[in-house]
Design an enzyme around this catalytic site. Sequence first.
Site, PDB file in Angstrom:
ATOM      1  N   GLY A  14       0.814  -1.211   0.000  1.00 32.02           N
ATOM      2  CA  GLY A  14       0.000   0.000   0.000  1.00 32.02           C
ATOM      3  C   GLY A  14       0.848   1.262   0.000  1.00 32.02           C
ATOM      4  O   GLY A  14       2.081   1.219  -0.085  1.00 32.02           O
ATOM      5  N   ARG A  39      -2.217  -9.254  -1.955  1.00 32.47           N
ATOM      6  CA  ARG A  39      -1.975  -9.367  -3.401  1.00 32.47           C
ATOM      7  C   ARG A  39      -0.482  -9.490  -3.640  1.00 32.47           C
ATOM      8  O   ARG A  39       0.338  -9.166  -2.757  1.00 32.47           O
ATOM      9  CB  ARG A  39      -2.557  -8.170  -4.152  1.00 32.47           C
ATOM     10  CG  ARG A  39      -2.069  -6.837  -3.639  1.00 32.47           C
ATOM     11  CD  ARG A  39      -2.953  -5.684  -4.122  1.00 32.47           C
ATOM     12  NE  ARG A  39      -2.655  -4.464  -3.391  1.00 32.47           N
ATOM     13  CZ  ARG A  39      -1.903  -3.475  -3.828  1.00 32.47           C
ATOM     14  NH1 ARG A  39      -1.327  -3.537  -5.020  1.00 32.47           N
ATOM     15  NH2 ARG A  39      -1.694  -2.393  -3.094  1.00 32.47           N
ATOM     16  N   TYR A 143     -14.818   3.763   8.715  1.00 36.63           N
ATOM     17  CA  TYR A 143     -13.350   3.758   8.886  1.00 36.63           C
ATOM     18  C   TYR A 143     -12.973   4.367  10.243  1.00 36.63           C
ATOM     19  O   TYR A 143     -12.214   3.770  11.019  1.00 36.63           O
ATOM     20  CB  TYR A 143     -12.742   4.560   7.739  1.00 36.63           C
ATOM     21  CG  TYR A 143     -11.254   4.794   7.808  1.00 36.63           C
ATOM     22  CD1 TYR A 143     -10.340   3.753   7.689  1.00 36.63           C
ATOM     23  CD2 TYR A 143     -10.744   6.092   7.967  1.00 36.63           C
ATOM     24  CE1 TYR A 143      -8.977   3.988   7.727  1.00 36.63           C
ATOM     25  CE2 TYR A 143      -9.385   6.333   7.991  1.00 36.63           C
ATOM     26  CZ  TYR A 143      -8.503   5.284   7.873  1.00 36.63           C
ATOM     27  OH  TYR A 143      -7.151   5.519   7.908  1.00 36.63           O
TER      28      TYR A 143
HETATM   29  P1  NAD Z   1      -3.457   1.323   1.336  1.00 36.70           P
HETATM   30  O1  NAD Z   1      -4.895   1.113   1.040  1.00 36.70           O
HETATM   31  O2  NAD Z   1      -2.634   2.065   0.361  1.00 36.70           O
HETATM   32  O3  NAD Z   1      -2.754  -0.082   1.579  1.00 36.70           O
HETATM   33  C1  NAD Z   1      -3.344  -1.108   2.320  1.00 36.70           C
HETATM   34  C2  NAD Z   1      -2.743  -2.427   1.863  1.00 36.70           C
HETATM   35  O4  NAD Z   1      -3.346  -3.461   2.617  1.00 36.70           O
HETATM   36  C3  NAD Z   1      -2.991  -2.715   0.377  1.00 36.70           C
HETATM   37  O5  NAD Z   1      -1.786  -3.005  -0.275  1.00 36.70           O
HETATM   38  C4  NAD Z   1      -3.916  -3.928   0.403  1.00 36.70           C
HETATM   39  O6  NAD Z   1      -3.692  -4.832  -0.675  1.00 36.70           O
HETATM   40  C5  NAD Z   1      -3.554  -4.555   1.734  1.00 36.70           C
HETATM   41  N1  NAD Z   1      -4.626  -5.395   2.275  1.00 36.70           N
HETATM   42  C6  NAD Z   1      -5.964  -5.185   2.189  1.00 36.70           C
HETATM   43  N2  NAD Z   1      -6.619  -6.198   2.760  1.00 36.70           N
HETATM   44  C7  NAD Z   1      -5.689  -7.055   3.235  1.00 36.70           C
HETATM   45  C8  NAD Z   1      -5.761  -8.283   3.927  1.00 36.70           C
HETATM   46  N3  NAD Z   1      -6.944  -8.855   4.234  1.00 36.70           N
HETATM   47  N4  NAD Z   1      -4.601  -8.894   4.267  1.00 36.70           N
HETATM   48  C9  NAD Z   1      -3.413  -8.340   3.941  1.00 36.70           C
HETATM   49  N5  NAD Z   1      -3.284  -7.185   3.268  1.00 36.70           N
HETATM   50  C10 NAD Z   1      -4.421  -6.549   2.925  1.00 36.70           C
HETATM   51  O7  NAD Z   1      -3.376   2.004   2.789  1.00 36.70           O
HETATM   52  P2  NAD Z   1      -2.227   2.960   3.357  1.00 36.70           P
HETATM   53  O8  NAD Z   1      -2.544   4.341   2.951  1.00 36.70           O
HETATM   54  O9  NAD Z   1      -0.890   2.394   3.062  1.00 36.70           O
HETATM   55  O10 NAD Z   1      -2.545   2.868   4.899  1.00 36.70           O
HETATM   56  C11 NAD Z   1      -1.896   1.942   5.753  1.00 36.70           C
HETATM   57  C12 NAD Z   1      -2.456   2.103   7.141  1.00 36.70           C
HETATM   58  O11 NAD Z   1      -2.259   3.451   7.599  1.00 36.70           O
HETATM   59  C13 NAD Z   1      -3.967   1.851   7.264  1.00 36.70           C
HETATM   60  O12 NAD Z   1      -4.232   1.229   8.488  1.00 36.70           O
HETATM   61  C14 NAD Z   1      -4.553   3.226   7.237  1.00 36.70           C
HETATM   62  O13 NAD Z   1      -5.782   3.278   7.902  1.00 36.70           O
HETATM   63  C15 NAD Z   1      -3.496   4.013   7.985  1.00 36.70           C
HETATM   64  N6  NAD Z   1      -3.544   5.430   7.650  1.00 36.70           N
HETATM   65  C16 NAD Z   1      -3.186   5.863   6.400  1.00 36.70           C
HETATM   66  C17 NAD Z   1      -3.231   7.221   6.097  1.00 36.70           C
HETATM   67  C18 NAD Z   1      -2.821   7.743   4.741  1.00 36.70           C
HETATM   68  O14 NAD Z   1      -2.966   8.966   4.501  1.00 36.70           O
HETATM   69  N7  NAD Z   1      -2.320   6.900   3.839  1.00 36.70           N
HETATM   70  C19 NAD Z   1      -3.639   8.141   7.073  1.00 36.70           C
HETATM   71  C20 NAD Z   1      -4.054   7.661   8.321  1.00 36.70           C
HETATM   72  C21 NAD Z   1      -3.964   6.302   8.602  1.00 36.70           C
HETATM   73  C1  AKB Z   2      -8.093   8.775   4.569  1.00 33.68           C
HETATM   74  O1  AKB Z   2      -8.273   9.865   3.976  1.00 33.68           O
HETATM   75  O2  AKB Z   2      -8.953   7.908   4.718  1.00 33.68           O
HETATM   76  C2  AKB Z   2      -6.733   8.543   5.179  1.00 33.68           C
HETATM   77  C3  AKB Z   2      -6.722   8.970   6.607  1.00 33.68           C
HETATM   78  C4  AKB Z   2      -6.514  10.386   6.954  1.00 33.68           C
HETATM   79  O3  AKB Z   2      -6.897   8.155   7.474  1.00 33.68           O
HETATM   80  N1  AKB Z   2      -5.753   9.224   4.393  1.00 33.68           N
END
Ligand code: NAD
Ligand code: AKB
Length: 322
Positions: A14, A39, A143
């Site tokens: 991700g 994946r 979420y």
């Molecule tokens: P993303 O959606 O880009 O990546 C998530 C990954 O998890 C994907 O590669 C997906 O294939 C994998 N996945 C989904 N279901 C799965 C399963 N059952 N088993 C294993 N893998 C699985 O998300 P991200 O932006 O990299 O976020 C990572 C974490 O950080 C999350 O918990 C998200 O809530 C948190 N977060 C992200 C942000 C942001 O801005 N990106 C902000 C706040 C919190």
């Molecule tokens: C989203 O927009 O869902 C994420 C987050 C702030 O948790 N980037």
Amino acid sequence: MHSSKNILVIGALGQIGQDLVAALREKHGADKIIASDIRLPEDTGNGPFVKLDVLDSNQLREAIQSYEIAEVYHLAAILSAKGEQNPQLAWDINMKGLLNVLDLAKVGLFNKLFWPSSIAVFGPNSPKDQTPQYAGTDPTTIYGISKLAGERWCEYYHQKYGVDVRSIRYPGLIGYKGMPGGGTTDYAVDIYHSAVQGMDYSCFLNEASYLPMMYMEDAIRATIELMEADPNRLSIRSSYNLGGISFSPREIFQSIKEHFEGFEISFSPDFRQGIADSWPRSIDDSYARKDWDWNPTYDLKKMTEEMLNHLQEKYKVKVPSN
Ligand code: NAD
Ligand code: AKB
């Protein structure tokens, strides 16, 4: 206790995982970091990868045992916008996934867990500016509800079972390696890709929507610093507020336009506007600063310069100089 230093990253393909795996491999050596995802990767990369569904507890246990894992970074989740399209799936992945990982930590299968929460735990009645650590939380998205419940589970497992779990409420993260996976803050990544490819950008939030954001490099450093912090200094085992930069779509557009004079933006808010309106505009992260010396280093100008430089390299485009 595990003497090995092998680390498992779940959800490694991700947006955050790609940067985190690269940073951890740089720090500990590629062979010590086991990337995993539901994946398969397009590129097998430079270190071990295991295909793993975090909802499959047996598969998870086997991977942790066979790779002699000492630390887990559990990133797999469904984000805010995508979650609203399938609330049941978001709840299942976000909650059952976390509980599977916490249960294996509880029986001592590994030593330390990182799990990210989000600014999405806050809601329309939380203070909007400099939102405090212990502000009221009334999330309106599935979420946000799952992240808030996850925070309570983390603190519970720490207090009842001594699980060494550490967590950050990330703001919207902006990086050049991976594309965002279905959140409300995704526009702040998409906009750079459009600009560098010579396309105007249609923004799904209105021009004045201030949200807490952070450059990926700061977020990854925060994550690793929290994981390395002295446990005796950590007063929060639910999840730490983390502040970075706050800006609106209009302001990020203007910072890009300083480099791309011809770049234009239009605004067509959709359902994500309602989510953005329910979130804070900025975050008070004084606990993170006090407990583990957190200090962000990127402002909007510096982030824009880095994003444009890296994306220019990625798309092999020459950034015009004004
Ligand atoms: P993303 O959606 O880009 O990546 C998530 C990954 O998890 C994907 O590669 C997906 O294939 C994998 N996945 C989904 N279901 C799965 C399963 N059952 N088993 C294993 N893998 C699985 O998300 P991200 O932006 O990299 O976020 C990572 C974490 O950080 C999350 O918990 C998200 O809530 C948190 N977060 C992200 C942000 C942001 O801005 N990106 C902000 C706040 C919190
Ligand atoms: C989203 O927009 O869902 C994420 C987050 C702030 O948790 N980037």
